[in-house]
Design a protein around this motif. Sequence first.
Motif, PDB file in Angstrom:
ATOM      1  N   VAL A  47       0.648  -1.138  -0.004  1.00 30.70           N
ATOM      2  CA  VAL A  47       0.208   0.107  -0.108  1.00 30.70           C
ATOM      3  C   VAL A  47       1.009   1.485  -0.046  1.00 30.70           C
ATOM      4  O   VAL A  47       0.623   2.159  -0.713  1.00 30.70           O
ATOM      5  CB  VAL A  47      -0.812   0.011   1.348  1.00 30.70           C
ATOM      6  N   ALA A  48       1.810   1.527   0.920  1.00 27.15           N
ATOM      7  CA  ALA A  48       2.568   2.500   0.929  1.00 27.15           C
ATOM      8  C   ALA A  48       3.766   2.213   1.830  1.00 27.15           C
ATOM      9  O   ALA A  48       3.797   1.290   2.721  1.00 27.15           O
ATOM     10  CB  ALA A  48       1.891   3.713   1.806  1.00 27.15           C
ATOM     11  N   GLY A  49       5.015   2.849   1.588  1.00 28.79           N
ATOM     12  CA  GLY A  49       6.139   2.667   2.347  1.00 28.79           C
ATOM     13  C   GLY A  49       7.011   4.174   2.550  1.00 28.79           C
ATOM     14  O   GLY A  49       6.501   5.074   2.192  1.00 28.79           O
ATOM     15  N   ILE A  50       7.667   4.068   3.617  1.00 27.68           N
ATOM     16  CA  ILE A  50       8.486   5.268   3.989  1.00 27.68           C
ATOM     17  C   ILE A  50       9.793   4.879   4.487  1.00 27.68           C
ATOM     18  O   ILE A  50      10.147   3.950   4.976  1.00 27.68           O
ATOM     19  CB  ILE A  50       7.398   6.144   5.181  1.00 27.68           C
ATOM     20  N   ASN A  51      10.804   5.987   4.136  1.00 30.47           N
ATOM     21  CA  ASN A  51      12.098   5.657   4.261  1.00 30.47           C
ATOM     22  C   ASN A  51      12.344   5.963   5.952  1.00 30.47           C
ATOM     23  O   ASN A  51      11.421   6.471   6.489  1.00 30.47           O
ATOM     24  CB  ASN A  51      13.038   6.345   3.321  1.00 30.47           C
ATOM     25  N   TRP A  52      13.680   5.774   6.361  1.00 28.82           N
ATOM     26  CA  TRP A  52      13.976   6.093   7.669  1.00 28.82           C
ATOM     27  C   TRP A  52      13.564   7.452   8.176  1.00 28.82           C
ATOM     28  O   TRP A  52      13.078   7.508   9.491  1.00 28.82           O
ATOM     29  CB  TRP A  52      15.440   5.682   8.163  1.00 28.82           C
ATOM     30  N   SER A  53      13.785   8.454   7.324  1.00 32.32           N
ATOM     31  CA  SER A  53      13.696   9.685   7.570  1.00 32.32           C
ATOM     32  C   SER A  53      12.262  10.282   7.613  1.00 32.32           C
ATOM     33  O   SER A  53      12.103  11.514   8.163  1.00 32.32           O
ATOM     34  CB  SER A  53      14.774  10.600   7.081  1.00 32.32           C
ATOM     35  N   GLY A  54      11.751   9.655   6.895  1.00 35.13           N
ATOM     36  CA  GLY A  54      10.187  10.225   6.453  1.00 35.13           C
ATOM     37  C   GLY A  54      10.368  10.959   5.471  1.00 35.13           C
ATOM     38  O   GLY A  54       9.158  11.392   4.755  1.00 35.13           O
ATOM     39  N   GLY A  55      11.369  11.402   4.717  1.00 34.13           N
ATOM     40  CA  GLY A  55      11.640  12.193   3.430  1.00 34.13           C
ATOM     41  C   GLY A  55      11.116  11.570   2.261  1.00 34.13           C
ATOM     42  O   GLY A  55      10.935  12.212   1.290  1.00 34.13           O
ATOM     43  N   ILE A  56      11.218  10.406   2.393  1.00 32.34           N
ATOM     44  CA  ILE A  56      10.808   9.558   0.835  1.00 32.34           C
ATOM     45  C   ILE A  56       9.580   8.459   1.180  1.00 32.34           C
ATOM     46  O   ILE A  56       9.788   7.946   2.291  1.00 32.34           O
ATOM     47  CB  ILE A  56      12.063   8.685   0.440  1.00 32.34           C
ATOM     48  N   THR A  57       8.586   8.648   0.443  1.00 31.58           N
ATOM     49  CA  THR A  57       7.593   7.944   0.461  1.00 31.58           C
ATOM     50  C   THR A  57       7.189   7.262  -0.999  1.00 31.58           C
ATOM     51  O   THR A  57       7.705   7.650  -2.023  1.00 31.58           O
ATOM     52  CB  THR A  57       6.201   8.495   1.019  1.00 31.58           C
ATOM     53  N   LEU A  58       6.385   6.006  -0.835  1.00 31.05           N
ATOM     54  CA  LEU A  58       6.192   5.308  -2.149  1.00 31.05           C
ATOM     55  C   LEU A  58       4.768   4.841  -1.955  1.00 31.05           C
ATOM     56  O   LEU A  58       4.463   4.397  -0.925  1.00 31.05           O
ATOM     57  CB  LEU A  58       6.922   4.143  -2.365  1.00 31.05           C
ATOM     58  N   TYR A  59       3.986   4.929  -2.873  1.00 35.01           N
ATOM     59  CA  TYR A  59       2.235   4.561  -2.867  1.00 35.01           C
ATOM     60  C   TYR A  59       2.129   3.732  -4.047  1.00 35.01           C
ATOM     61  O   TYR A  59       2.560   3.745  -5.335  1.00 35.01           O
ATOM     62  CB  TYR A  59       1.543   5.604  -2.802  1.00 35.01           C
ATOM     63  N   SER A  60       1.129   2.603  -3.806  1.00 38.75           N
ATOM     64  CA  SER A  60       0.679   2.036  -4.668  1.00 38.75           C
ATOM     65  C   SER A  60      -0.340   2.830  -5.626  1.00 38.75           C
ATOM     66  O   SER A  60      -0.837   3.797  -5.197  1.00 38.75           O
ATOM     67  CB  SER A  60      -0.223   0.692  -4.384  1.00 38.75           C
ATOM     68  N   ASP A  61      -0.249   2.530  -6.924  1.00 37.23           N
ATOM     69  CA  ASP A  61      -1.363   3.532  -7.835  1.00 37.23           C
ATOM     70  C   ASP A  61      -2.742   3.514  -7.263  1.00 37.23           C
ATOM     71  O   ASP A  61      -3.457   4.500  -7.376  1.00 37.23           O
ATOM     72  CB  ASP A  61      -1.272   2.895  -9.270  1.00 37.23           C
ATOM     73  N   SER A  62      -3.194   2.597  -6.678  1.00 36.32           N
ATOM     74  CA  SER A  62      -4.582   2.294  -6.037  1.00 36.32           C
ATOM     75  C   SER A  62      -4.859   3.441  -4.910  1.00 36.32           C
ATOM     76  O   SER A  62      -6.161   3.418  -4.798  1.00 36.32           O
ATOM     77  CB  SER A  62      -4.994   0.833  -5.747  1.00 36.32           C
ATOM     78  N   VAL A  63      -3.907   3.686  -4.410  1.00 35.52           N
ATOM     79  CA  VAL A  63      -4.080   4.711  -3.073  1.00 35.52           C
ATOM     80  C   VAL A  63      -3.341   6.058  -3.297  1.00 35.52           C
ATOM     81  O   VAL A  63      -3.695   6.757  -2.364  1.00 35.52           O
ATOM     82  CB  VAL A  63      -3.763   4.110  -1.770  1.00 35.52           C
ATOM     83  N   LYS A  64      -2.656   6.135  -4.379  1.00 38.39           N
ATOM     84  CA  LYS A  64      -2.046   7.432  -4.352  1.00 38.39           C
ATOM     85  C   LYS A  64      -2.888   8.579  -4.651  1.00 38.39           C
ATOM     86  O   LYS A  64      -3.853   8.706  -5.258  1.00 38.39           O
ATOM     87  CB  LYS A  64      -1.108   7.213  -5.783  1.00 38.39           C
ATOM     88  N   GLY A  65      -2.600   9.653  -3.793  1.00 40.13           N
ATOM     89  CA  GLY A  65      -3.515  10.888  -3.870  1.00 40.13           C
ATOM     90  C   GLY A  65      -4.796  10.828  -2.703  1.00 40.13           C
ATOM     91  O   GLY A  65      -5.163  11.729  -2.437  1.00 40.13           O
ATOM     92  N   ARG A  66      -4.774   9.613  -2.192  1.00 37.90           N
ATOM     93  CA  ARG A  66      -5.723   9.225  -1.113  1.00 37.90           C
ATOM     94  C   ARG A  66      -5.271   8.966   0.332  1.00 37.90           C
ATOM     95  O   ARG A  66      -5.787   9.330   1.182  1.00 37.90           O
ATOM     96  CB  ARG A  66      -6.877   8.351  -1.412  1.00 37.90           C
TER      97      ARG A  66
END
Length: 124
Positions: A47-66
């Motif tokens: 669904v989503a991921g975040i790096n150690w600092s919180g400065g980089i995130t990644l989302y699946s297309d199905s939830v991006k923007g929500r």
Amino acid sequence: VQLQASGGGLVQAGGSLRLSCAASGRTFSSYIMGWFRQAPGKEREFVAGINWSGGITLYSDSVKGRFTISRDNRRNTVALQMNSLKPEDTAVYYCAADRRSRGILDGARDYDYWGKGTQVTVSS
């Protein structure tokens, strides 16, 4: 590391929920954290991921923007704010920690620690 997810529940379509995951251990801030979900009869999906600092995130297309993932390393927590929920978001949601990777990965096999899931049900 022990992970405990909370915040799931029943909500109507278009509504919001905020999931939280509390982690034990002193090395939380060095882990990549992720949220996954699994609906009945389906495979667990990123669904989503975040790096150690919180400065980089990644989302699946199905939830991006929500959905929005965030973390607080002082409190050893990671959160998933879910807005504009849809019935297809219904699933058990899991938080997970990756202690080995240097970047956010979207495969469940890449994560080393898992919490018990929390049920999210979105009614139409």
